[in-house]
Design an enzyme around this catalytic site. Structure first.
Site, short mmCIF file in Angstrom:
data_model
loop_
_atom_site.label_atom_id
_atom_site.label_comp_id
_atom_site.label_asym_id
_atom_site.label_seq_id
_atom_site.Cartn_x
_atom_site.Cartn_y
_atom_site.Cartn_z
N ASP A 160 4.38 -13.76 -0.25
CA ASP A 160 4.35 -12.41 0.32
C ASP A 160 3.68 -12.40 1.68
OD1 ASP A 160 4.65 -9.42 0.10
OD2 ASP A 160 2.49 -9.57 0.34
N SER A 181 5.89 -6.08 -2.60
CA SER A 181 4.84 -6.59 -1.73
C SER A 181 3.48 -6.05 -2.13
CB SER A 181 5.16 -6.22 -0.27
OG SER A 181 4.11 -6.63 0.58
N LYS A 234 0.29 -8.23 -4.49
CA LYS A 234 -1.11 -8.40 -4.03
C LYS A 234 -2.08 -7.78 -5.02
CE LYS A 234 -0.34 -6.72 0.20
NZ LYS A 234 1.07 -6.88 0.57
N HIS A 273 -4.89 1.14 -2.26
CA HIS A 273 -3.96 0.60 -1.26
C HIS A 273 -3.11 1.72 -0.70
CE1 HIS A 273 -1.82 -2.72 0.68
NE2 HIS A 273 -0.74 -1.97 0.54
N ARG A 321 9.18 -9.27 7.63
CA ARG A 321 9.81 -7.94 7.50
C ARG A 321 9.45 -7.04 8.68
NH1 ARG A 321 7.05 -6.01 2.77
NH2 ARG A 321 8.12 -4.02 3.13
#
Length: 433
Positions: free
Chosen positions: A163, A185, A189, A84, A170
Site C-alpha cells: 500500500d 488503502s 493500514k 483516520h 495513485r
C-alpha cells in the site's frame, strides 16, 4: 510468472478476479516484479470497473499480508484506538485528537500517510516540526504507545509495503477517488497497525474525494464491512469539506492551529470536529463511558492543560521540539482583500487547496519536496461578514512572485453575497455497524 497483463485485461473487461489472483498481483508489485506502469493500468481498470466486496477484501488482505502486522491491543493489554481521515483541505484533526484521547488515559496508535494532490497529509504536517521522526521501528512504535500513550508514524518498510507504494502511485495517476481503492488503502493500514477500534472521518464535498453524501455513505459502509471482517470496531463520521477545515491550510500553519486548539483557542468548526471525534474514540475505548461523559472528559483535559502536556510528551518522544516558536514561517505574508462588502456565501475547498499546492505546500508528483512554511490562512469562512477592503485571507509564500500568483486564485475561491447562507453542521452523518 505473474500474469499481470491478463489480470489487467480481465478487470478492464469487467470480470471478477479471484482472491488468489489479486494476492499474486499485489505480492508481485510489493516485490518489484510488477512495474509501476502495470499497476497504474490495473488501478485505472479498477477506477472504471470497480471491485466487488469480495475483491475489495482480497485486495485489503493482500496488502496487509505484504508485510508485518501489529496486535497493539494484545501487546499492551488495553483497547487501543485510532482515527483516520479520507483526506481534505486543512484537515489537521489527528494532531489535536490524539493528545486529547491520550490525556484521557486511552492509548492512541496511528499509522498515517502523506498528501494526495490538493489534500494535505498528516506526516507532511508533522515533519514541519524540527526533529520529528515519522519512521519508527515496530518495537519503537509499540513501546511509545505503551509508555507515552500516543504515536503517529509513517508506514515502515515492514508494514503494508504494497500500500505504501500504491498510495504514492495513485496520487500521480488520477486513480485516488475510487471507493474500493480508498477503502482498501485505509483499512489495510488500520488493520495492520493493530488498533482495536477506529473512527474514520469521511470527508464530503468540494474538497473531498467523495463529492456527495451518498458516495461518502458507500465508502463508509465499505470500510465498516472490511473492519467487521477483520474483527475491528469502526465508526464513520461523514463531515463537511465544501470549505477548508479550520482557517489554516499548509503544514506548519496547520500544526500551529492544532496546538492553538489544544490550548482552547481553535476555530469553531475545527474545535467541534475534534471534540466529536475524540468523544467517539473514548466511547469505543475500554473506559466504559457514554458519549456525553466522553465529551465532558475531552473538554476537561483541554481546560486543565493535560492535552497540551500530552502533545509535548508525544512530540518529544518522536524527537521533535514541541514549542510553537520553532515551526517554520514563510518569509512573505500578503493579504487577500475583499472587493465588496458582504457575507461569505461559499469558500471553495479545492480552489484553496490547489492554491496552497502551487505555493509548495503539497506535491505534484510523488518525488516532489514540500515547503512546510507556506500556505493560506482563511480569515473569513462561510457565513462570516466582511467589508470592502478588509482581508479575506492571508497568503504565506516563499517569495513575492509566488504570493502575487496565489492572491487572485484565493480571491476567486470566495463567493460573497448580501445575506449570510444557511448554517451547516460540520458533522453531516454518523455511520456505525
Amino acid at each position: 510468472m505473474i500474469r499481470a497483463a491478463e489480470l489487467i485485461q480481465r478487470k478492464r473487461d469487467g470480470r471478477e478476479l479471484a482472491a488468489d489472483d489479486i494476492a499474486e498481483l499485489v505480492a508481485g508489485y510489493a516485490a518489484g516484479e510488477v512495474p509501476d506502469y502495470q499497476m497504474a493500468a490495473f488501478c485505472m481498470a479498477v477506477y472504471f470497473r470497480g471491485l466487488t466486496s469480495s475483491e475489495t477484501f482480497a485486495l485489503t488482505d493482500a496488502m496487509i499480508r505484504s508485510g508485518e502486522t501489529i496486535e497493539l491491543g494484545r501487546e499492551l493489554g488495553r483497547r487501543v484506538v485510532d482515527k483516520h481521515s479520507t483526506g481534505g483541505v486543512g484537515d489537521k484533526t489527528s494532531i489535536a485528537v490524539g493528545p486529547i484521547v491520550a490525556a484521557c488515559g486511552v492509548p492512541f496508535g496511528k499509522m498515517s500517510g502523506r498528501g494526495l494532490g490538493h489534500t494535505g497529509g498528516t506526516l507532511d504536517k508533522l515533519e514541519s516540526i524540527p526533529g520529528y521522526r515519522v519512521e519508527l521501528a515496530r518495537d519503537e512504535f509499540v513501546a511509545q504507545v505503551r509508555e507515552v500513550g500516543l504515536a503517529i508514524v509513517g508506514q515502515t518498510a515492514d508494514l503494508v509495503p504494497a500500500d505504501k507504494r500504491l498510495y504514492a502511485l495513485r496520487d500521480v495517476t488520477a486513480t485516488v477517488d475510487n471507493v474500493s481503492l480508498i477503502a482498501a488503502s485505509i483499512m489495510s493500514k488500520k488493520i495492520a497497525a493493530g488498533a482495536d477500534a477506529v473512527v474514520l472521518d469521511v470527508k464530503v464535498g468540494d474538497g473531498a474525494f467523495m463529492k456527495s453524501l451518498p458516495d461518502a455513505q458507500a465508502l463508509a459502509e465499505a470500510m465498516i464491512e472490511l473492519g467487521r471482517r477483520a474483527g475491528r470496531e469502526v465508526v464513520c463520521l461523514l463531515t463537511d469539506m465544501d470549505q477548508p477545515l479550520g482557517r489554516a491550510v499548509g503544514n506548519a500553519l496547520e500544526v500551529r492551529e492544532a496546538l492553538e486548539t489544544l490550548h482552547g483557542d481553535g476555530p469553531p468548526d475545527f474545535v467541534e470536529l475534534v471534540f466529536v471525534a475524540a468523544a467517539r474514540l473514548l466511547v469505543l475505548s475500554d473506559l466504559g463511558v457514554d458519549d456525553a461523559e466522553a465529551r465532558d472528559r475531552a473538554a476537561a483535559v483541554v481546560r486543565d492543560g493535560s492535552a497540551v502536556e500530552a502533545y509535548e510528551r508525544w512530540i518529544r518522544a518522536q524527537g521533535g521540539e514541541p514549542d510553537e516558536g520553532v515551526l517554520p514561517r514563510a518569509p512573505v505574508v500578503r493579504e487577500v482583500l475583499a472587493e465588496r462588502t458582504g457575507h461569505v456565501e461559499s469558500l471553495g475547498a479545492t480552489a484553496v487547496g490547489v492554491a496552497a499546492l502551487h505555493l509548495g505546500a503539497g506535491r505534484g508528483s510523488k518525488d516532489d519536496s514540500v515547503d512546510h512554511a507556506v500556505g493560506i490562512r482563511c480569515l473569513r469562512k462561510r457565513g462570516e461578514a466582511v467589508a470592502e477592503g478588509e482581508p479575506l485571507a492571508e497568503v504565506h509564500a516563499r517569495d513575492e512572485d509566488a504570493a502575487a500568483r496565489a492572491i487572485p486564485d484565493v480571491r476567486a475561491a470566495y463567493v460573497l453575497a448580501d445575506e449570510p447562507p444557511t448554517a451547516r453542521r460540520i458533522v453531516l452523518d454518523v455511520v456505525t455497524s
